[in-house]
Scaffold this active site. Structure first.
Site, PDB file in Angstrom:
ATOM      1  CE1 TYR A  85      -7.718   1.403  34.343  1.00  0.00           C
ATOM      2  CE2 TYR A  85      -6.201  -1.017  33.586  1.00  0.00           C
ATOM      3  CZ  TYR A  85      -8.012   0.172  33.969  1.00  0.00           C
ATOM      4  OH  TYR A  85      -8.083  -0.896  34.132  1.00  0.00           O
ATOM      5  NE  ARG A  94      -9.582 -12.982  29.878  1.00  0.00           N
ATOM      6  CZ  ARG A  94     -10.235 -13.796  30.589  1.00  0.00           C
ATOM      7  NH1 ARG A  94     -10.050 -14.757  31.280  1.00  0.00           N
ATOM      8  NH2 ARG A  94     -11.131 -12.138  31.629  1.00  0.00           N
ATOM      9  NE  ARG A 130     -13.839  -1.236  28.491  1.00  0.00           N
ATOM     10  CZ  ARG A 130     -13.335  -2.700  28.802  1.00  0.00           C
ATOM     11  NH1 ARG A 130     -12.832  -3.079  27.703  1.00  0.00           N
ATOM     12  NH2 ARG A 130     -13.560  -3.417  29.269  1.00  0.00           N
ATOM     13  CG  PHE A 144      -8.826 -16.523  48.562  1.00  0.00           C
ATOM     14  CD1 PHE A 144     -10.054 -15.924  47.966  1.00  0.00           C
ATOM     15  CD2 PHE A 144      -8.291 -14.936  48.633  1.00  0.00           C
ATOM     16  CE1 PHE A 144     -10.828 -14.799  48.089  1.00  0.00           C
ATOM     17  CE2 PHE A 144      -8.925 -13.693  47.415  1.00  0.00           C
ATOM     18  CZ  PHE A 144      -9.943 -13.703  47.788  1.00  0.00           C
TER      19      PHE A 144
END
Length: 790
Positions: A500, A547, A557, A622
């Site tokens: 996932y 978290r 979910r 970034f």
């Protein structure tokens, strides 16, 4: 990206076998685990039946939980079956009430936890399964005699009542429930078996409407407050809106949806005789402070209406402002980042203005800030050759995520899957494509005005468009794989957990690497670093999942792998960890989160390896900023019980300090070293204090590996940190102890803070100078471009 799959939690899951005949009333109170709710009927945790029904000064109305009330009718006579609760019952004994009233529970053999989508479509299979279970237990009605599909869900009521009639005005017991009203009919009372359990039921009787009204009028008979509310409000008489009472026309009630109200939660204070209790509770639900139909009075943060899922429906654990201000170095970092050396936006550069439609690009920038303010600043500081490509990549995936995350828009999962799989051929090909009514607020606006995004997407370089289209298709394929899965109890195992995370974050890492290479700012070889890109994405996604335990569980979910959490859940339900109330409960929760944090920490070496391969300073920053935020968040979550009662977040000042430390690989290594050391200290301290953590050795190994990888820079920066601290302290203390002529402490304090700010300025400039003299291999995009052109 932090995308998360939404799914119904009402599908059957194999958990524990419940045997009511093997338990006493005290056993039920101690062992049954009810569904704790917020005022919007969202499951936010679990609690023992006993703890949830205690009325005290600490919880004047107990703990709000889910319940059901069954009304069983003989359709041939119109009579309803009543029961008299046994005298041995702890709460509300000796009262007459509807046929059966009890609670759905966590961890049942057939899942009894319903989500918002189950309420919206009226299926509520969890509540109905609980009703079948208790009808058999209390009244001896075999499961097969009352098929689950024959139950009719009508509406919900939120009420509370202290059991003052039984236990006196300071009663330690009461009810505080959102009650699901279920009707069911049988052809004849002779068609069902009745064998009432003596510890549950003292008597039963079949009554007509007129007989029930006679009983209500008899002061010698006691009735449950919830049944009086249901009967007087809806069942008997004119009913609401001139529709007539539910009992007046059973055929209409059972065979139409005329009386069904799945949207509203009807709220009632109890009759006067049931006010009070151990917490001296007074009127509430009928007052101005009462929760509204769409919101809650307490335990709500943010504006829940503007985000999808459970965002804003549970509390956020924050440090006080005073506590945050006590971290002077972070205050200085915030000042530096906001006013002295902020992240510079390159969105106004000339080549961007020339390449894209100004209005459409302005929309994309504006909506980016709305759907993810934290990502906006990091994206804007990218070089102009790359900025818009990444901005559009993010918005395209956010639009896809919005479609996948909406659990009410599509008529079926099959319809949603078709839209997801076609997204790269519709939204990214048709300049007029848009979707109306899907998602919430800003995410909905993104879909409804998507042609503006397409305009900018179409103006990108061809290689960037191909990368974005390819990743969009592959992510949509992964989302489609998970749409039909029941994630109410998390992923099945670590393999599915990783899969996932790969689809929703690992692929993002791959796409970014390919965009970096396509821009020419990074070497072509970076596009082939698929494994490292994937691991970096998994690290970020797993941190978010750890978290967001409670938000995800509340939203139906969840993603914590069952092969991990079931080792620690005594109830066999993921909700067991929410709001732990006992030492045993808390220990299990901490063991579980410690193992999951350790699993994420094991990804750090690959993340650092990826960062070491970057050469463009802006690209490096970034990538580095989310990584250092993640390690800080893992440190915050490790062995922290607050994760199970809300959302934990790092301090804003700390975030600023972390951003300031991402200018090169040395700074990043120093940050990872700091937080790995912190987690290791916590693990060792917990063990020293007698906490037995099954993951301890694995945690130590993961942290030690990180420390070894980052040791060199940690030693290099150590003396600088000590010196900075001494200088900072000396400046502050000196100013505070200096005797000002006017004796003003305020002046001294102001001067101290100003001195600290000046020192921060000096430190920032000095460290930038030292950095230039160092061995960093990073170069700003402008230098890389010059070098390439040269």
């Amino acid at each position: 990206m932090g995308n998360k799959q939404s799914s119904s939690s009402s599908s059957s899951t194999t958990n524990k076998k419940w045997d009511g005949n093997a338990m006493s009333q005290n056993d039920f109170m101690e062992r049954d685990t009810v569904l704790v709710l917020n005022n919007d009927d969202i499951v936010i945790g679990s609690e023992s039946k006993k703890a949830s029904h205690v009325f005290s000064t600490d919880q004047s109305r107990g703990v709000l939980h889910r319940a059901f009330s069954v009304c069983l009718f003989d359709s041939s006579t119109g009579e309803m079956l009543l029961q008299k609760r046994a005298s041995t019952k702890i709460t509300f004994p000796n009262v007459w009430t509807n046929t059966c009233c009890s609670h759905p529970l966590h961890g049942m053999e057939v899942n009894e936890v319903d989500g918002p989508e189950d309420v919206k479509d009226g299926s509520v299979k969890g509540v109905k399964a609980a009703a079948v279970r208790k009808l058999e237990h209390e009244l001896g009605i075999p499961v097969g005699e009352l098929p689950i599909e024959n139950f009719k869900f009508l509406t919900r009521l939120h009420y509370w009542a202290a059991d003052t009639v039984t236990h006196g005005e300071k009663s330690p017991w009461g009810e505080h429930e959102i009650d699901y009203v279920l009707f069911i009919t049988v052809p004849s009372k002779d068609s069902i078996t009745l064998k009432p359990h003596p510890d549950e039921v003292d008597d039963v009787c079949w009554v007509t409407q007129s007989k029930l009204l006679e009983m209500f009028a008899n002061d010698d008979l006691l009735f449950s407050p919830w049944f009086r509310l249901i009967a007087n409000r809806w069942m008997i008489g004119g009913g609401e809106n001139g529709k007539g009472g539910w009992w007046d026309d059973l055929d209409r009630t059972m065979n139409t949806d005329d009386f069904c109200d799945y949207e509203n939660i009807h709220r009632f204070d109890p009759p006067t005789e049931h006010l009070g209790g151990g917490g001296d509770a007074g009127p509430w639900l009928d007052t101005k402070e009462a929760p509204s139909a769409n919101g809650t009075v307490e335990d709500t943060v943010g504006d829940a209406s503007k985000k999808q899922g459970a965002y804003g429906k549970i509390k956020t654990h924050k440090e006080s402002k005073l506590s945050q201000l006590m971290h002077i170095d972070e205050v200085c970092s915030a000042i530096s980042l906001l006013y002295i050396n902020p992240l510079k936006s390159n969105l106004e550069s000339d080549n961007i203005k020339k390449s894209f439609d100004t209005d459409d690009l302005a929309f994309c920038d504006d909506i980016l800030c709305k759907v993810s303010r934290s990502f906006a600043a990091v994206i804007r500081q990218l070089p102009s050759e790359l900025l818009v490509d990444v901005l559009i990549f993010y918005l395209v995936l956010r639009a896809l995520d919005t479609i996948e995350d909406d659990m009410t828009f599509f008529a079926s999962n099959d319809e949603k899957v078709k839209v997801l799989l076609a997204f790269h051929k519709t939204a990214l090909v048709d300049p007029k494509w848009k979707m109306m009514g899907c998602g919430e607020e800003d995410e909905r606006r993104l879909l409804e005005e998507f042609p503006k995004c397409h305009s900018v997407f179409a103006a990108l370089r061809g290689d960037s468009r191909r990368v974005i289209s390819d990743i969009t298709l592959r992510m949509a394929t992964g989302m489609a794989e998970f749409v039909g899965k029941d994630l109410g109890q998390g992923t099945v195992d670590v393999q599915q957990y990783n899969r996932y995370c790969h689809f929703v974050a690992g692929l993002v890492g791959e796409g970014l690497s390919r965009l970096f290479s396509a821009s020419g700012l990074e070497k072509p070889a970076l596009a082939t670093e698929l494994y490292l890109s994937d691991q970096m994405g998994l690290f970020l996604q797993k941190t978010n999942i750890i978290r967001d335990y409670l938000e995800d569980y509340v939203d139906g979910r969840a993603f914590w792998p069952q092969t991990v959490w079931k080792k620690y859940s005594a109830s066999g339900d993921l909700g067991y960890f929410a709001n732990p109330a006992t030492v045993e409960h808390e220990t299990a929760a901490l063991n579980c989160i410690d193992e999951l944090v350790t699993d994420a920490l094991e990804l750090v070496p690959d993340c650092l390896s990826y960062l070491s391969k970057l050469r463009c300073a802006e690209v490096f920053r970034f990538c580095a900023i989310p990584q250092v935020m993640a390690i800080a968040t893992l440190d915050k979550c490790y062995h922290n019980k607050d994760v199970f009662s809300g959302v934990v977040k790092i301090r804003k000042g700390m975030s600023c300090a972390l951003i300031n430390g991402t200018t090169d690989i040395n700074g990043v290594h120093s940050i990872f070293h700091r937080f790995a050391s912190s987690i290791l200290r916590q693990a060792e301290l917990s063990r020293k204090n007698g906490f037995e953590d099954p993951s301890y050795e694995r945690t130590v190994k993961a942290c030690t590996t990180i420390l070894e990888l980052t040791e060199t820079e940690a030693k290099r920066s150590g003396s600088s940190v000590v010196g900075s601290t001494l200088m900072l302290s000396t400046a502050a203390v000196g100013c505070l102890t200096y005797k000002y002529p006017n004796g003003s402490n305020t002046t001294a304090l102001t001067t101290a803070i100003a001195s600290i700010g000046m020192f921060s300025l000096f430190k920032t400039s000095f460290m930038k100078y030292v950095g230039k003299k160092g061995v960093s291999s990073l170069m700003p995009a402008s230098k890389l471009t010059e070098k390439k052109e040269g």
